[in-house]
Design an enzyme around this catalytic site. Sequence first.
Site, PDB file in Angstrom:
ATOM      1  N   ASP A  27       8.501 -15.056  26.750  1.00 29.93           N
ATOM      2  CA  ASP A  27       8.544 -14.173  27.792  1.00 29.93           C
ATOM      3  C   ASP A  27       9.260 -14.751  29.068  1.00 29.93           C
ATOM      4  O   ASP A  27       8.508 -15.776  29.261  1.00 29.93           O
ATOM      5  CB  ASP A  27       6.565 -13.380  28.179  1.00 29.93           C
ATOM      6  CG  ASP A  27       6.507 -12.438  29.196  1.00 29.93           C
ATOM      7  OD1 ASP A  27       7.556 -11.894  29.721  1.00 29.93           O
ATOM      8  OD2 ASP A  27       5.424 -12.279  30.298  1.00 29.93           O
ATOM      9  N   HIS A  44      18.170 -11.919  27.558  1.00 32.13           N
ATOM     10  CA  HIS A  44      17.973 -12.000  26.249  1.00 32.13           C
ATOM     11  C   HIS A  44      18.831 -12.462  25.313  1.00 32.13           C
ATOM     12  O   HIS A  44      18.203 -13.083  24.689  1.00 32.13           O
ATOM     13  CB  HIS A  44      17.603 -10.601  26.188  1.00 32.13           C
ATOM     14  CG  HIS A  44      16.817  -9.307  26.582  1.00 32.13           C
ATOM     15  ND1 HIS A  44      16.012 -10.572  26.819  1.00 32.13           N
ATOM     16  CD2 HIS A  44      16.644  -8.005  27.396  1.00 32.13           C
ATOM     17  CE1 HIS A  44      14.322  -8.762  27.254  1.00 32.13           C
ATOM     18  NE2 HIS A  44      15.502  -7.888  27.334  1.00 32.13           N
ATOM     19  N   LEU A 138       9.049 -23.138   6.313  1.00 34.59           N
ATOM     20  CA  LEU A 138       8.945 -22.918   7.327  1.00 34.59           C
ATOM     21  C   LEU A 138       9.036 -21.336   7.976  1.00 34.59           C
ATOM     22  O   LEU A 138       9.618 -21.247   6.657  1.00 34.59           O
ATOM     23  CB  LEU A 138       9.539 -23.175   8.576  1.00 34.59           C
ATOM     24  CG  LEU A 138       9.393 -22.892   9.978  1.00 34.59           C
ATOM     25  CD1 LEU A 138       8.225 -22.990  10.889  1.00 34.59           C
ATOM     26  CD2 LEU A 138      10.240 -23.189  11.052  1.00 34.59           C
TER      27      LEU A 138
HETATM   28  C1  IPE Z   1       5.208  -9.438  25.753  1.00 37.85           C
HETATM   29  O1  IPE Z   1       5.869  -9.625  26.411  1.00 37.85           O
HETATM   30  C2  IPE Z   1       5.531  -8.711  24.410  1.00 37.85           C
HETATM   31  C3  IPE Z   1       6.807  -9.449  24.326  1.00 37.85           C
HETATM   32  C4  IPE Z   1       7.180 -10.872  24.545  1.00 37.85           C
HETATM   33  C5  IPE Z   1       7.320  -9.601  22.790  1.00 37.85           C
HETATM   34  P1  IPE Z   1       6.149  -8.142  28.150  1.00 37.85           P
HETATM   35  O2  IPE Z   1       6.694  -8.743  28.866  1.00 37.85           O
HETATM   36  O3  IPE Z   1       6.236  -7.609  27.341  1.00 37.85           O
HETATM   37  O4  IPE Z   1       4.039  -8.130  28.662  1.00 37.85           O
HETATM   38  P2  IPE Z   1       4.055  -7.361  29.767  1.00 37.85           P
HETATM   39  O5  IPE Z   1       4.124  -5.860  30.252  1.00 37.85           O
HETATM   40  O6  IPE Z   1       4.053  -8.282  30.512  1.00 37.85           O
HETATM   41  O7  IPE Z   1       2.090  -7.351  29.003  1.00 37.85           O
HETATM   42  C1  IPE Z   2      10.267 -10.695  27.040  1.00 39.26           C
HETATM   43  O1  IPE Z   2      10.899 -11.138  28.563  1.00 39.26           O
HETATM   44  C2  IPE Z   2      11.033 -10.200  26.246  1.00 39.26           C
HETATM   45  C3  IPE Z   2      10.700  -9.319  25.752  1.00 39.26           C
HETATM   46  C4  IPE Z   2       9.791  -8.500  25.703  1.00 39.26           C
HETATM   47  C5  IPE Z   2      11.319  -8.581  25.054  1.00 39.26           C
HETATM   48  P1  IPE Z   2      10.913  -9.930  29.534  1.00 39.26           P
HETATM   49  O2  IPE Z   2      11.456  -9.024  28.897  1.00 39.26           O
HETATM   50  O3  IPE Z   2       9.631  -9.131  29.439  1.00 39.26           O
HETATM   51  O4  IPE Z   2      11.090 -10.547  30.502  1.00 39.26           O
HETATM   52  P2  IPE Z   2      10.664 -10.890  32.704  1.00 39.26           P
HETATM   53  O5  IPE Z   2       8.533 -10.080  31.553  1.00 39.26           O
HETATM   54  O6  IPE Z   2      10.461  -9.168  32.264  1.00 39.26           O
HETATM   55  O7  IPE Z   2      10.566 -11.146  33.013  1.00 39.26           O
HETATM   56 MG    MG Z   3       7.918  -9.978  30.928  1.00 42.17          MG
END
Ligand code: IPE
Ligand code: IPE
Ligand code: MG
Length: 250
Positions: A27, A44, A138
């Site tokens: 995240d 990303h 792995l």
């Molecule tokens: C959780 O992250 C899902 C992934 C890392 C793929 P999100 O950014 O979607 O989760 P919330 O919205 O903070 O709960």
């Molecule tokens: C995690 O990073 C990747 C996915 C959930 C696909 P985010 O896109 O949730 O990044 P933040 O949380 O908005 O910083």
């Molecule tokens: Mg996120």
Amino acid sequence: MSSKSIPRDVALLDPAKLPQHVAMIMDGNGRWAKKRLLNRIQGHEKGADTVRAVVEACREIGIPYLTLFAFSTENWQRPQREVDALMTLLKKFLEDEREELQKNGIRLTVIGETTRLPQNVRQSIDEVVAATAVNDKLRLILALSYGGRAEIVRMARELATAVADGQLRPDQIDHDRVARSLYTPDIPDPDILVRTSGEMRISNFLLWQIAYAELYFTPTLWPDFGKEEFCQILHDYQQRDRRYGKVDPV
Ligand code: IPE
Ligand code: IPE
Ligand code: MG
């Protein structure tokens, strides 16, 4: 803990106390990009480099199972542009990494509602999964269009159908039978769940499987995460006392 006492090196880890399975909620890509006045997609893209680094670290350290939360069932609600970019990036990642996975003996498995993924992404997944099926150094498990509750609903339906068909008695449903109807029948439960970006929540990830996982939350944003911090986390894990509800022998 002073930074000096933190292991900077894989060699400082106790090989006898390594987790068998590490699960990670990747995240913070969006916030990483925002801080740099970039767009979320660029976050990303940078995050994909961290995936490579963490996979490599697991292989080097000798951790046999790594599960990465890459896209949740809830993430379908993001703007279409971002969803499309993530799917494109995913396809590119699979194509780019195929050879590297093969070379390093890494087997790819995907868990989640993969039927919701675009056809071209599913095709890339199928190809890499088939090409790496016999690898055993792995096991890399990518959670894509994954939701823990959806997984549990799917399991309940499967078991209810078996009961309705007379193939299963309700009293035969135990922990083991439930676990075998999840996406992960042949994968041990995670020993540790790591989430980056400072959020302290599970966000519908592996709800059944993390029942006794050690939890580790780091403020580091996923694109800034790397091998050194990964080693520190493993070191922290090795100091923990996993009691499973029991008391330590005196
Ligand atoms: C959780 O992250 C899902 C992934 C890392 C793929 P999100 O950014 O979607 O989760 P919330 O919205 O903070 O709960
Ligand atoms: C995690 O990073 C990747 C996915 C959930 C696909 P985010 O896109 O949730 O990044 P933040 O949380 O908005 O910083
Ligand atoms: Mg996120």
